[in-house]
Design an enzyme around this catalytic site. Structure first.
Site, PDB file in Angstrom:
ATOM      1  N   LEU A  10       0.823  -1.213   0.000  1.00 44.47           N
ATOM      2  CA  LEU A  10       0.000   0.000   0.000  1.00 44.47           C
ATOM      3  C   LEU A  10       0.860   1.268   0.000  1.00 44.47           C
ATOM      4  O   LEU A  10       0.809   2.059  -0.944  1.00 44.47           O
ATOM      5  CB  LEU A  10      -0.926  -0.011   1.229  1.00 44.47           C
ATOM      6  CG  LEU A  10      -1.691   1.281   1.535  1.00 44.47           C
ATOM      7  CD1 LEU A  10      -2.612   1.667   0.389  1.00 44.47           C
ATOM      8  CD2 LEU A  10      -2.474   1.135   2.842  1.00 44.47           C
ATOM      9  N   GLY A  80       8.950  -2.711   3.829  1.00 45.51           N
ATOM     10  CA  GLY A  80       8.591  -4.113   3.842  1.00 45.51           C
ATOM     11  C   GLY A  80       8.539  -4.664   5.252  1.00 45.51           C
ATOM     12  O   GLY A  80       9.455  -4.458   6.050  1.00 45.51           O
ATOM     13  N   CYS A  82       5.904  -7.600   7.960  1.00 43.77           N
ATOM     14  CA  CYS A  82       4.611  -8.208   8.254  1.00 43.77           C
ATOM     15  C   CYS A  82       3.837  -7.177   9.058  1.00 43.77           C
ATOM     16  O   CYS A  82       4.257  -6.811  10.157  1.00 43.77           O
ATOM     17  CB  CYS A  82       4.778  -9.492   9.060  1.00 43.77           C
ATOM     18  SG  CYS A  82       3.205 -10.153   9.643  1.00 43.77           S
ATOM     19  N   SER A 120       5.747   2.227  13.520  1.00 48.29           N
ATOM     20  CA  SER A 120       4.287   2.129  13.538  1.00 48.29           C
ATOM     21  C   SER A 120       3.707   2.826  14.754  1.00 48.29           C
ATOM     22  O   SER A 120       4.321   2.839  15.833  1.00 48.29           O
ATOM     23  CB  SER A 120       3.855   0.658  13.557  1.00 48.29           C
ATOM     24  OG  SER A 120       2.467   0.543  13.738  1.00 48.29           O
ATOM     25  N   TYR A 147       3.076  -7.344  16.838  1.00 50.67           N
ATOM     26  CA  TYR A 147       3.477  -6.529  15.690  1.00 50.67           C
ATOM     27  C   TYR A 147       4.079  -5.217  16.178  1.00 50.67           C
ATOM     28  O   TYR A 147       5.168  -4.823  15.764  1.00 50.67           O
ATOM     29  CB  TYR A 147       2.272  -6.255  14.784  1.00 50.67           C
ATOM     30  CG  TYR A 147       2.488  -5.080  13.859  1.00 50.67           C
ATOM     31  CD1 TYR A 147       3.368  -5.169  12.787  1.00 50.67           C
ATOM     32  CD2 TYR A 147       1.839  -3.861  14.077  1.00 50.67           C
ATOM     33  CE1 TYR A 147       3.589  -4.082  11.949  1.00 50.67           C
ATOM     34  CE2 TYR A 147       2.052  -2.777  13.245  1.00 50.67           C
ATOM     35  CZ  TYR A 147       2.931  -2.893  12.189  1.00 50.67           C
ATOM     36  OH  TYR A 147       3.160  -1.820  11.375  1.00 50.67           O
ATOM     37  N   LYS A 151       8.168  -3.725  15.950  1.00 50.01           N
ATOM     38  CA  LYS A 151       8.557  -2.401  15.467  1.00 50.01           C
ATOM     39  C   LYS A 151       9.299  -1.626  16.560  1.00 50.01           C
ATOM     40  O   LYS A 151      10.267  -0.904  16.292  1.00 50.01           O
ATOM     41  CB  LYS A 151       7.318  -1.625  15.011  1.00 50.01           C
ATOM     42  CG  LYS A 151       6.675  -2.169  13.742  1.00 50.01           C
ATOM     43  CD  LYS A 151       7.599  -2.004  12.555  1.00 50.01           C
ATOM     44  CE  LYS A 151       6.912  -2.293  11.238  1.00 50.01           C
ATOM     45  NZ  LYS A 151       7.810  -2.060  10.079  1.00 50.01           N
ATOM     46  N   VAL A 175      -3.345   4.238   7.701  1.00 49.46           N
ATOM     47  CA  VAL A 175      -3.198   4.588   6.291  1.00 49.46           C
ATOM     48  C   VAL A 175      -4.219   3.810   5.457  1.00 49.46           C
ATOM     49  O   VAL A 175      -4.408   2.612   5.645  1.00 49.46           O
ATOM     50  CB  VAL A 175      -1.772   4.285   5.793  1.00 49.46           C
ATOM     51  CG1 VAL A 175      -1.616   4.701   4.330  1.00 49.46           C
ATOM     52  CG2 VAL A 175      -0.731   5.012   6.666  1.00 49.46           C
ATOM     53  N   LYS A 183      -4.479  -6.831   0.960  1.00 57.23           N
ATOM     54  CA  LYS A 183      -4.195  -6.919   2.389  1.00 57.23           C
ATOM     55  C   LYS A 183      -5.167  -7.785   3.190  1.00 57.23           C
ATOM     56  O   LYS A 183      -5.005  -7.954   4.403  1.00 57.23           O
ATOM     57  CB  LYS A 183      -4.141  -5.508   2.999  1.00 57.23           C
ATOM     58  CG  LYS A 183      -2.930  -4.704   2.539  1.00 57.23           C
ATOM     59  CD  LYS A 183      -2.982  -3.256   3.002  1.00 57.23           C
ATOM     60  CE  LYS A 183      -2.865  -3.109   4.496  1.00 57.23           C
ATOM     61  NZ  LYS A 183      -1.511  -3.461   4.998  1.00 57.23           N
ATOM     62  N   LYS A 192     -13.187  -2.273   2.937  1.00 59.87           N
ATOM     63  CA  LYS A 192     -14.134  -3.290   3.390  1.00 59.87           C
ATOM     64  C   LYS A 192     -15.572  -2.782   3.312  1.00 59.87           C
ATOM     65  O   LYS A 192     -16.487  -3.509   2.906  1.00 59.87           O
ATOM     66  CB  LYS A 192     -13.811  -3.699   4.824  1.00 59.87           C
ATOM     67  CG  LYS A 192     -12.506  -4.453   4.991  1.00 59.87           C
ATOM     68  CD  LYS A 192     -12.293  -4.783   6.465  1.00 59.87           C
ATOM     69  CE  LYS A 192     -11.005  -5.523   6.714  1.00 59.87           C
ATOM     70  NZ  LYS A 192     -10.805  -5.815   8.147  1.00 59.87           N
ATOM     71  N   ARG A 220      -9.803   7.301  15.374  1.00 62.46           N
ATOM     72  CA  ARG A 220      -8.475   7.038  14.832  1.00 62.46           C
ATOM     73  C   ARG A 220      -7.968   8.289  14.131  1.00 62.46           C
ATOM     74  O   ARG A 220      -8.746   9.166  13.743  1.00 62.46           O
ATOM     75  CB  ARG A 220      -8.525   5.900  13.804  1.00 62.46           C
ATOM     76  CG  ARG A 220      -8.853   4.535  14.342  1.00 62.46           C
ATOM     77  CD  ARG A 220      -7.686   3.961  15.136  1.00 62.46           C
ATOM     78  NE  ARG A 220      -7.952   2.588  15.537  1.00 62.46           N
ATOM     79  CZ  ARG A 220      -8.641   2.234  16.590  1.00 62.46           C
ATOM     80  NH1 ARG A 220      -9.181   3.189  17.364  1.00 62.46           N
ATOM     81  NH2 ARG A 220      -8.835   0.979  16.911  1.00 62.46           N
ATOM     82  N   TYR A 285      -7.763  -3.584  21.990  1.00 63.47           N
ATOM     83  CA  TYR A 285      -8.347  -2.649  21.030  1.00 63.47           C
ATOM     84  C   TYR A 285      -8.069  -1.204  21.439  1.00 63.47           C
ATOM     85  O   TYR A 285      -8.234  -0.832  22.603  1.00 63.47           O
ATOM     86  CB  TYR A 285      -9.857  -2.879  20.942  1.00 63.47           C
ATOM     87  CG  TYR A 285     -10.551  -2.045  19.889  1.00 63.47           C
ATOM     88  CD1 TYR A 285     -10.547  -2.442  18.561  1.00 63.47           C
ATOM     89  CD2 TYR A 285     -11.188  -0.852  20.229  1.00 63.47           C
ATOM     90  CE1 TYR A 285     -11.174  -1.678  17.589  1.00 63.47           C
ATOM     91  CE2 TYR A 285     -11.820  -0.085  19.260  1.00 63.47           C
ATOM     92  CZ  TYR A 285     -11.804  -0.501  17.947  1.00 63.47           C
ATOM     93  OH  TYR A 285     -12.417   0.261  16.988  1.00 63.47           O
TER      94      TYR A 285
END
Length: 329
Positions: A10, A80, A82, A120, A147, A151, A175, A183, A192, A220, A285
């Site tokens: 993306l 690049g 995951c 991130s 994740y 980072k 983003v 994705k 979505k 967000r 969350y």
């Protein structure tokens, strides 16, 4: 030559597109296409060379990457990774998001090239410590998923090595935009929602499980991919700007507002159903994220970011409805 890892993704493909718009085509794209449709993101773009990420890592390991380059290496824009916030294989994330990044950073330093990499906003965790991109606060951050931690590990390594005075680490927020079809579940709500609404005329959003947030009012910092790419290339142009930087809009919007923008872009009435959030993600969350953008502005980035409504309209009407990719314009 400029190397863009994750160049079919993306943000990566938007960066390559941005370079093309500048007239730059001496680019090596590195990615892992696999069985995905990411190759469609590359088809309209112009670049000199392509390497699968494993082949790129092999060339890094055996010292033969310089012979593959077309001219001096100007920069590595390392996007690049995951990026699945739900990935549970910690070893896989460490290999992809830490070890791989470390090798690329050291190679860039060896070549005297600029190194710009994707950190991130997930490193900020639940946001209780704020969203400041002040590097002195890095050790205090507590990501809420593996994740984000992968980072965080690279940010800390770069700091420990004294590299944050040379490179630029970019903490991307939410983003969204063209070229994210590949994705899967990590696609933005815009993509979505477009599919859901096209099929049923309605959209499902998660209920709030906190009394201080109404259903759909979780917020967000959404940033359009064209803005994210422009901010990324700003650091290519301004090598003296080093350290950790937030890449976001600097404001918040609720899921309800985003959903309304999607319905409006599709010229349809708003119809939202609120569903229970899966228990597997309730405890991790994030109910609120917002980028502090003063630091990137202090480096001379002055361009305004596109409003949520204008960006969603551009994305849906110029890319999703006609099924186009960046570069197809």
């Amino acid at each position: 030559m400029i190397i863009v890892t994750g160049g079919a993704g993306l943000i990566g493909s938007a960066v390559v597109h941005g370079l093309n718009q500048r007239g730059s085509e001496n680019i090596m794209v590195v990615d892992h296409l696999g069985l995905t449709e990411k190759w469609r993101n590359l088809a309209p773009l112009k670049f000199r060379d392509y390497l699968e990420k494993d082949a790129f890592e092999t060339l890094l390991d055996n010292g033969s990457l310089p012979s593959r380059l077309s001219g001096p290496l100007q920069a590595i824009i390392h996007l690049g990774a995951c990026s699945a916030t739900t990935e549970r294989d910690a070893s896989y994330l460490i290999r992809n998001n830490f070890e791989y990044s470390r090798k690329a950073a050291l190679f860039a330093k060896e070549q005297g090239a600029r190194f710009i990499y994707a950190s991130s906003a997930a490193t900020y965790g639940n946001g209780e410590l704020g969203f400041s991109d002040d590097e002195t606060r890095l050790t205090k951050l507590r990501p809420m998923n593996m994740y984000g931690y992968s980072k965080q590990l690279f940010d800390l390594w770069a700091q420990q090595q004294g590299l944050l005075t040379e490179l630029a680490g970019l903490k991307y927020y939410n983003v969204y935009g063209p070229n994210e079809q590949h994705k899967g579940e990590m696609r933005s709500l815009v993509q979505k929602a477009f599919e859901q609404i096209s099929e049923t005329g309605r959209l499902k959003l998660f209920k709030s499980h906190r009394p201080d947030y109404a259903d759909g009012e979780q917020v967000r910092d959404f940033v359009y991919v064209k803005d994210a790419a422009a901010m990324t290339l700003h650091f290519l142009d301004n090598r003296e700007a080093a350290g950790i930087f937030n890449v976001g809009g600097g404001s918040t919007a609720s899921w309800n507002r985003l959903a309304t923008a999607v319905f409006n872009a599709m010229d349809l009435p708003v119809a939202i159903d609120y569903i229970d959030m899966p228990e597997s993600i309730r405890n991790t969350y994030q109910y609120h994220t917002c980028a502090e953008t003063e630091k990137i502005r202090q480096t001379g980035y002055t361009a305004p970011t596109m409003s949520l409504e204008a960006a969603v309209s551009d994305y849906i009407r110029n890319y999703l409805i006609p099924n186009k990719h960046l570069g197809d314009e």
